[in-house]
Design a protein around this motif. Sequence first.
Motif, PDB file in Angstrom:
ATOM      1  N   TYR A  81       0.829  -1.202   0.000  1.00 46.17           N
ATOM      2  CA  TYR A  81       0.000   0.000   0.000  1.00 46.17           C
ATOM      3  C   TYR A  81       0.868   1.258   0.000  1.00 46.17           C
ATOM      4  O   TYR A  81       0.423   2.322   0.437  1.00 46.17           O
ATOM      5  N   GLY A  82       2.082   1.136  -0.498  1.00 42.22           N
ATOM      6  CA  GLY A  82       3.017   2.249  -0.471  1.00 42.22           C
ATOM      7  C   GLY A  82       2.515   3.506  -1.145  1.00 42.22           C
ATOM      8  O   GLY A  82       2.931   4.614  -0.799  1.00 42.22           O
ATOM      9  N   ASP A  83       1.587   3.352  -2.088  1.00 42.10           N
ATOM     10  CA  ASP A  83       1.064   4.514  -2.804  1.00 42.10           C
ATOM     11  C   ASP A  83       0.186   5.394  -1.926  1.00 42.10           C
ATOM     12  O   ASP A  83      -0.049   6.567  -2.247  1.00 42.10           O
ATOM     13  N   VAL A  84      -0.313   4.858  -0.808  1.00 41.40           N
ATOM     14  CA  VAL A  84      -1.186   5.649   0.056  1.00 41.40           C
ATOM     15  C   VAL A  84      -0.634   5.745   1.488  1.00 41.40           C
ATOM     16  O   VAL A  84      -1.335   6.222   2.388  1.00 41.40           O
ATOM     17  N   VAL A  85       0.587   5.294   1.707  1.00 36.46           N
ATOM     18  CA  VAL A  85       1.202   5.355   3.036  1.00 36.46           C
ATOM     19  C   VAL A  85       2.290   6.423   3.038  1.00 36.46           C
ATOM     20  O   VAL A  85       3.282   6.292   2.325  1.00 36.46           O
ATOM     21  N   PRO A  86       2.120   7.501   3.801  1.00 32.62           N
ATOM     22  CA  PRO A  86       3.180   8.519   3.878  1.00 32.62           C
ATOM     23  C   PRO A  86       4.463   7.909   4.424  1.00 32.62           C
ATOM     24  O   PRO A  86       4.432   6.996   5.257  1.00 32.62           O
ATOM     25  N   LEU A  93       3.531   1.305  10.966  1.00 28.94           N
ATOM     26  CA  LEU A  93       2.773   0.111  10.604  1.00 28.94           C
ATOM     27  C   LEU A  93       3.551  -1.157  10.963  1.00 28.94           C
ATOM     28  O   LEU A  93       2.967  -2.146  11.419  1.00 28.94           O
ATOM     29  N   GLY A  94       4.858  -1.121  10.769  1.00 28.17           N
ATOM     30  CA  GLY A  94       5.667  -2.269  11.158  1.00 28.17           C
ATOM     31  C   GLY A  94       5.724  -2.435  12.664  1.00 28.17           C
ATOM     32  O   GLY A  94       5.633  -3.554  13.188  1.00 28.17           O
ATOM     33  N   LEU A  95       5.863  -1.311  13.388  1.00 25.60           N
ATOM     34  CA  LEU A  95       5.909  -1.376  14.847  1.00 25.60           C
ATOM     35  C   LEU A  95       4.581  -1.894  15.409  1.00 25.60           C
ATOM     36  O   LEU A  95       4.566  -2.690  16.350  1.00 25.60           O
ATOM     37  N   GLU A  96       3.483  -1.456  14.826  1.00 21.65           N
ATOM     38  CA  GLU A  96       2.158  -1.887  15.274  1.00 21.65           C
ATOM     39  C   GLU A  96       2.003  -3.395  15.137  1.00 21.65           C
ATOM     40  O   GLU A  96       1.464  -4.064  16.028  1.00 21.65           O
ATOM     41  N   GLN A  97       2.484  -3.945  14.034  1.00 21.64           N
ATOM     42  CA  GLN A  97       2.374  -5.382  13.813  1.00 21.64           C
ATOM     43  C   GLN A  97       3.249  -6.179  14.777  1.00 21.64           C
ATOM     44  O   GLN A  97       2.954  -7.332  15.087  1.00 21.64           O
ATOM     45  N   LEU A 114     -10.072   0.078  15.822  1.00 20.43           N
ATOM     46  CA  LEU A 114     -11.416  -0.260  16.280  1.00 20.43           C
ATOM     47  C   LEU A 114     -12.503   0.291  15.362  1.00 20.43           C
ATOM     48  O   LEU A 114     -13.683   0.198  15.677  1.00 20.43           O
ATOM     49  N   GLN A 115     -12.118   0.836  14.232  1.00 24.51           N
ATOM     50  CA  GLN A 115     -13.085   1.462  13.337  1.00 24.51           C
ATOM     51  C   GLN A 115     -13.766   0.454  12.418  1.00 24.51           C
ATOM     52  O   GLN A 115     -13.144  -0.512  11.970  1.00 24.51           O
ATOM     53  N   THR A 116     -15.034   0.729  12.108  1.00 28.17           N
ATOM     54  CA  THR A 116     -15.724  -0.037  11.075  1.00 28.17           C
ATOM     55  C   THR A 116     -15.302   0.499   9.715  1.00 28.17           C
ATOM     56  O   THR A 116     -14.730   1.598   9.599  1.00 28.17           O
ATOM     57  N   MET A 144      -8.523  -1.578   7.198  1.00 22.84           N
ATOM     58  CA  MET A 144      -9.219  -2.822   7.537  1.00 22.84           C
ATOM     59  C   MET A 144      -8.232  -3.987   7.666  1.00 22.84           C
ATOM     60  O   MET A 144      -8.393  -4.871   8.507  1.00 22.84           O
ATOM     61  N   GLU A 145      -7.195  -3.977   6.841  1.00 19.49           N
ATOM     62  CA  GLU A 145      -6.178  -5.023   6.924  1.00 19.49           C
ATOM     63  C   GLU A 145      -5.421  -4.934   8.241  1.00 19.49           C
ATOM     64  O   GLU A 145      -5.088  -5.960   8.848  1.00 19.49           O
ATOM     65  N   ARG A 146      -5.170  -3.724   8.697  1.00 22.50           N
ATOM     66  CA  ARG A 146      -4.469  -3.551   9.972  1.00 22.50           C
ATOM     67  C   ARG A 146      -5.263  -4.165  11.125  1.00 22.50           C
ATOM     68  O   ARG A 146      -4.679  -4.685  12.066  1.00 22.50           O
TER      69      ARG A 146
END
Length: 274
Positions: A81-86, A93-97, A114-116, A144-146
């Motif tokens: 998703y590099g095209d939409v990730v600053p 994102l890596g730290l979160e995973q 926690l978002q829909t 949603m993938e996160r």
Amino acid sequence: MLVGAQLRRLREAGHITREEAGEAIRGSHSKISRLELGRTGFKQRDVADLLTLYGVVDDDERAPLLALAAEANRPGWWQAYGDVVPAWSDAYLGLEQAASLIRAYDVQSVPELLQTEDYARALIRSACADASTSEIERRVALRMERRRLLWRPEPPTLWAVVDEAALRRPVGGPEVLRAQLRHLMEIVELGHVTFQVMPFSVGAAAAVTGPATILRFPEGQLPDVVYLEQLTGALYLDKAADVERYWHILNRLGIEAEQPAGTAAILHRVLREV
């Protein structure tokens, strides 16, 4: 970033300069600086040589950091998703995973994990007013993938405190908000998710000027990281004094907010009033 932070701590503990460390890996002090900031990939030989220089010679002590360095060089799923990730949020994102514990506070909206889908879409559309429909959908898909990490076999513990205002703000309209509230009612039933609400009845809460997230990692091998996202960038804090300050604030928020046992009642009340 985590590997770099740990290498920096080891270097400073040994009172070794960046110039001395650079010579040990046939590089310069600027290369050490880039490594410690997580701005470049790692060669296993360089990490191994630095560990030796820093006095970490026991195989059991070296193995976790060498393994993490190898993992850091592999592309994560989110890089598709590099095209939409600053660039400034890619590291998060890596730290979160990798985190085993995620502590979060937000006053404006429900935390992203926690978002829909519809709630996330409404927020993203508002924040990215000039984006195309396809770009917005890419951003929604990433969010949603996160969320999938909450349902993996060994999920992180998520502890979020949210201001009551966030639960009443009509993001996407009443129906979208109602669906979001129902989703929260379901997700708080997960044993590894704690969700608290800071009710309007609480006056001046612990001083946090905006959203704040603390990430903790398995087995205490690596330092905690505080993530502060801003409009056009983000701060990653890992110095002990900074992290301790934010732990203190989030702990206070957890005390001042409605306790987890009362969360369901608040959600039901807000849902009736929306």
